[in-house]
Design a protein around this motif. Structure first.
Motif, PDB file in Angstrom:
ATOM      1  N   HIS A 122       0.644  -1.302  -0.087  1.00  0.00           N
ATOM      2  CA  HIS A 122      -0.054   0.062   0.103  1.00  0.00           C
ATOM      3  C   HIS A 122       0.836   1.239   0.030  1.00  0.00           C
ATOM      4  O   HIS A 122       0.531   2.484  -0.680  1.00  0.00           O
ATOM      5  CB  HIS A 122      -0.983  -0.020   1.178  1.00  0.00           C
ATOM      6  N   GLU A 123       2.245   1.225   0.512  1.00  0.00           N
ATOM      7  CA  GLU A 123       3.151   2.131   0.805  1.00  0.00           C
ATOM      8  C   GLU A 123       3.569   2.333  -0.675  1.00  0.00           C
ATOM      9  O   GLU A 123       4.155   3.453  -1.235  1.00  0.00           O
ATOM     10  CB  GLU A 123       3.931   2.177   1.609  1.00  0.00           C
ATOM     11  N   LEU A 124       4.148   1.070  -1.270  1.00  0.00           N
ATOM     12  CA  LEU A 124       4.880   1.190  -2.543  1.00  0.00           C
ATOM     13  C   LEU A 124       4.056   1.568  -3.915  1.00  0.00           C
ATOM     14  O   LEU A 124       4.575   2.279  -4.634  1.00  0.00           O
ATOM     15  CB  LEU A 124       4.962  -0.084  -2.832  1.00  0.00           C
ATOM     16  N   ILE A 125       2.730   1.744  -3.773  1.00  0.00           N
ATOM     17  CA  ILE A 125       1.894   2.061  -4.907  1.00  0.00           C
ATOM     18  C   ILE A 125       2.024   3.539  -5.018  1.00  0.00           C
ATOM     19  O   ILE A 125       2.270   4.338  -6.016  1.00  0.00           O
ATOM     20  CB  ILE A 125       0.473   1.491  -5.090  1.00  0.00           C
ATOM     21  N   PRO A 126       1.510   4.293  -3.854  1.00  0.00           N
ATOM     22  CA  PRO A 126       1.863   5.741  -3.895  1.00  0.00           C
ATOM     23  C   PRO A 126       3.071   6.325  -4.299  1.00  0.00           C
ATOM     24  O   PRO A 126       3.369   7.142  -4.990  1.00  0.00           O
ATOM     25  CB  PRO A 126       1.217   6.101  -2.612  1.00  0.00           C
ATOM     26  N   PHE A 127       4.053   5.497  -3.745  1.00  0.00           N
ATOM     27  CA  PHE A 127       5.700   6.044  -3.898  1.00  0.00           C
ATOM     28  C   PHE A 127       5.932   5.854  -5.411  1.00  0.00           C
ATOM     29  O   PHE A 127       6.593   6.646  -5.863  1.00  0.00           O
ATOM     30  CB  PHE A 127       6.495   5.186  -3.096  1.00  0.00           C
ATOM     31  N   ALA A 128       5.537   4.754  -6.024  1.00  0.00           N
ATOM     32  CA  ALA A 128       5.855   4.606  -7.371  1.00  0.00           C
ATOM     33  C   ALA A 128       4.861   5.623  -8.345  1.00  0.00           C
ATOM     34  O   ALA A 128       5.717   6.100  -9.312  1.00  0.00           O
ATOM     35  CB  ALA A 128       5.268   3.211  -7.827  1.00  0.00           C
ATOM     36  N   LYS A 129       3.793   6.096  -7.705  1.00  0.00           N
ATOM     37  CA  LYS A 129       3.034   6.972  -8.804  1.00  0.00           C
ATOM     38  C   LYS A 129       3.918   8.372  -8.579  1.00  0.00           C
ATOM     39  O   LYS A 129       4.109   9.057  -9.528  1.00  0.00           O
ATOM     40  CB  LYS A 129       1.617   7.250  -8.168  1.00  0.00           C
ATOM     41  N   GLU A 130       4.230   8.641  -7.258  1.00  0.00           N
ATOM     42  CA  GLU A 130       5.124  10.019  -6.976  1.00  0.00           C
ATOM     43  C   GLU A 130       6.302   9.885  -7.915  1.00  0.00           C
ATOM     44  O   GLU A 130       6.743  10.900  -8.380  1.00  0.00           O
ATOM     45  CB  GLU A 130       5.404  10.158  -5.493  1.00  0.00           C
ATOM     46  N   MET A 131       7.187   8.897  -7.998  1.00  0.00           N
ATOM     47  CA  MET A 131       8.307   8.797  -8.514  1.00  0.00           C
ATOM     48  C   MET A 131       8.150   8.961 -10.221  1.00  0.00           C
ATOM     49  O   MET A 131       8.931   9.395 -10.900  1.00  0.00           O
ATOM     50  CB  MET A 131       8.869   7.414  -8.417  1.00  0.00           C
ATOM     51  N   LEU A 132       7.049   8.292 -10.626  1.00  0.00           N
ATOM     52  CA  LEU A 132       6.704   8.391 -12.070  1.00  0.00           C
ATOM     53  C   LEU A 132       6.260   9.975 -12.496  1.00  0.00           C
ATOM     54  O   LEU A 132       6.452  10.493 -13.500  1.00  0.00           O
ATOM     55  CB  LEU A 132       5.666   7.449 -12.475  1.00  0.00           C
ATOM     56  N   SER A 133       5.560  10.541 -11.486  1.00  0.00           N
ATOM     57  CA  SER A 133       5.191  12.180 -11.741  1.00  0.00           C
ATOM     58  C   SER A 133       6.229  12.969 -11.875  1.00  0.00           C
ATOM     59  O   SER A 133       6.399  13.941 -12.604  1.00  0.00           O
ATOM     60  CB  SER A 133       4.049  12.583 -10.590  1.00  0.00           C
ATOM     61  N   GLN A 134       7.530  12.606 -10.884  1.00  0.00           N
ATOM     62  CA  GLN A 134       8.494  13.382 -11.243  1.00  0.00           C
ATOM     63  C   GLN A 134       9.342  13.149 -12.166  1.00  0.00           C
ATOM     64  O   GLN A 134       9.301  11.563 -12.647  1.00  0.00           O
ATOM     65  CB  GLN A 134       9.079  13.570  -9.635  1.00  0.00           C
TER      66      GLN A 134
ATOM     67  N   ASN B  63      16.480  11.356 -11.575  1.00  0.00           N
ATOM     68  CA  ASN B  63      17.467  11.468 -12.150  1.00  0.00           C
ATOM     69  C   ASN B  63      18.128   9.873 -12.628  1.00  0.00           C
ATOM     70  O   ASN B  63      17.706   8.943 -12.023  1.00  0.00           O
ATOM     71  CB  ASN B  63      18.827  12.091 -11.457  1.00  0.00           C
ATOM     72  N   ARG B  64      19.151   9.986 -13.290  1.00  0.00           N
ATOM     73  CA  ARG B  64      19.707   8.531 -13.730  1.00  0.00           C
ATOM     74  C   ARG B  64      19.999   7.874 -12.609  1.00  0.00           C
ATOM     75  O   ARG B  64      19.898   6.448 -12.741  1.00  0.00           O
ATOM     76  CB  ARG B  64      20.584   8.559 -14.811  1.00  0.00           C
ATOM     77  N   LYS B  65      20.947   8.260 -11.695  1.00  0.00           N
ATOM     78  CA  LYS B  65      21.640   7.393 -10.928  1.00  0.00           C
ATOM     79  C   LYS B  65      20.001   6.771  -9.761  1.00  0.00           C
ATOM     80  O   LYS B  65      20.495   5.679  -9.352  1.00  0.00           O
ATOM     81  CB  LYS B  65      22.515   8.486  -9.811  1.00  0.00           C
ATOM     82  N   MET B  66      19.441   7.504  -9.671  1.00  0.00           N
ATOM     83  CA  MET B  66      18.376   6.930  -8.725  1.00  0.00           C
ATOM     84  C   MET B  66      17.583   5.899  -9.566  1.00  0.00           C
ATOM     85  O   MET B  66      17.172   4.887  -8.889  1.00  0.00           O
ATOM     86  CB  MET B  66      17.367   8.095  -8.502  1.00  0.00           C
ATOM     87  N   VAL B  67      17.385   6.003 -10.920  1.00  0.00           N
ATOM     88  CA  VAL B  67      16.510   5.072 -11.724  1.00  0.00           C
ATOM     89  C   VAL B  67      17.356   3.757 -11.864  1.00  0.00           C
ATOM     90  O   VAL B  67      17.065   2.826 -11.509  1.00  0.00           O
ATOM     91  CB  VAL B  67      16.445   5.483 -13.131  1.00  0.00           C
ATOM     92  N   LYS B  68      18.653   3.839 -11.766  1.00  0.00           N
ATOM     93  CA  LYS B  68      19.862   2.717 -11.809  1.00  0.00           C
ATOM     94  C   LYS B  68      19.637   2.126 -10.357  1.00  0.00           C
ATOM     95  O   LYS B  68      19.776   0.784 -10.458  1.00  0.00           O
ATOM     96  CB  LYS B  68      21.184   3.194 -11.926  1.00  0.00           C
ATOM     97  N   LEU B  69      19.666   2.934  -9.388  1.00  0.00           N
ATOM     98  CA  LEU B  69      19.658   2.296  -7.984  1.00  0.00           C
ATOM     99  C   LEU B  69      18.363   1.664  -7.687  1.00  0.00           C
ATOM    100  O   LEU B  69      18.153   0.554  -7.225  1.00  0.00           O
ATOM    101  CB  LEU B  69      19.694   3.518  -6.952  1.00  0.00           C
ATOM    102  N   TYR B  70      17.164   1.924  -8.259  1.00  0.00           N
ATOM    103  CA  TYR B  70      16.037   1.382  -7.974  1.00  0.00           C
ATOM    104  C   TYR B  70      15.818   0.230  -9.011  1.00  0.00           C
ATOM    105  O   TYR B  70      15.366  -0.738  -8.492  1.00  0.00           O
ATOM    106  CB  TYR B  70      14.725   2.170  -8.286  1.00  0.00           C
ATOM    107  N   MET B  71      16.344   0.303 -10.161  1.00  0.00           N
ATOM    108  CA  MET B  71      16.416  -0.924 -10.905  1.00  0.00           C
ATOM    109  C   MET B  71      17.275  -2.049 -10.279  1.00  0.00           C
ATOM    110  O   MET B  71      16.782  -3.233 -10.395  1.00  0.00           O
ATOM    111  CB  MET B  71      16.996  -0.791 -12.469  1.00  0.00           C
ATOM    112  N   LEU B  72      18.498  -1.790  -9.799  1.00  0.00           N
ATOM    113  CA  LEU B  72      19.302  -2.726  -9.195  1.00  0.00           C
ATOM    114  C   LEU B  72      18.454  -3.251  -7.920  1.00  0.00           C
ATOM    115  O   LEU B  72      18.465  -4.538  -7.884  1.00  0.00           O
ATOM    116  CB  LEU B  72      20.596  -1.960  -8.640  1.00  0.00           C
TER     117      LEU B  72
END
Length: 103
Positions: free
Chosen positions: A5-17, A20-29
Motif C-alpha cells: 500500500h505504501e509502494l503504490i503511492p511511492f511509485a506514482k510519485e516517482m513517475l510523476s517526477q 535522475n539517472r542514478k536513482m533510476v539505476k539504484l531502483y532498478m538494481l
C-alpha cells in the motif's frame, strides 16, 4: 501487505517526477535483486521437500550398511582373488616340503 500500500503511492510519485539517472539505476538494481531473492526463495521452497527426503534415504542406507571396520577386507577384483589363493597355496606347499625333509 502494508508495504504494498505504501509502494503504490511511492511509485506514482516517482513517475510523476522526473528522477535522475542514478536513482533510476539504484531502483532498478534493488528491484532486480529483490526479484532474484523471490525466485531463489520459491525454488528453495519447492525443492526443499525433495532434498530432505534424499537425506533421509541416505541416512537409512548408511544405517543398513555394515561398517567396513567390522568386516574383513574382501578382494574386489578377480586378479586379487587369484593372487590371494596362490599365496595360500604356496604356503601350504612350503609346509609340505618342510615336513618331507623333516621325516
Amino acid at each position: 501487505m502494508e508495504t504494498m500500500h505504501e509502494l503504490i503511492p511511492f511509485a506514482k510519485e516517482m513517475l510523476s517526477q522526473k528522477p535522475n539517472r542514478k536513482m533510476v539505476k539504484l531502483y532498478m538494481l534493488g528491484s532486480v535483486l529483490a526479484f532474484f531473492g523471490v525466485v531463489i526463495g520459491l525454488v528453495e521452497a519447492v525443492c526443499s521437500p525433495f532434498t530432505s527426503e534424499g537425506r533421509i534415504e541416505e541416512e537409512e542406507e548408511e544405517e543398513k550398511r555394515p561398517t567396513p571396520s567390522r568386516e574383513p577386507a574382501l578382494p574386489q577384483k578377480q586378479e586379487d582373488l587369484v593372487l590371494e589363493q596362490s599365496k595360500k597355496l604356496s604356503t601350504v606347499q612350503r609346509g609340505l616340503v618342510t615336513r618331507q625333509h623333516a621325516s
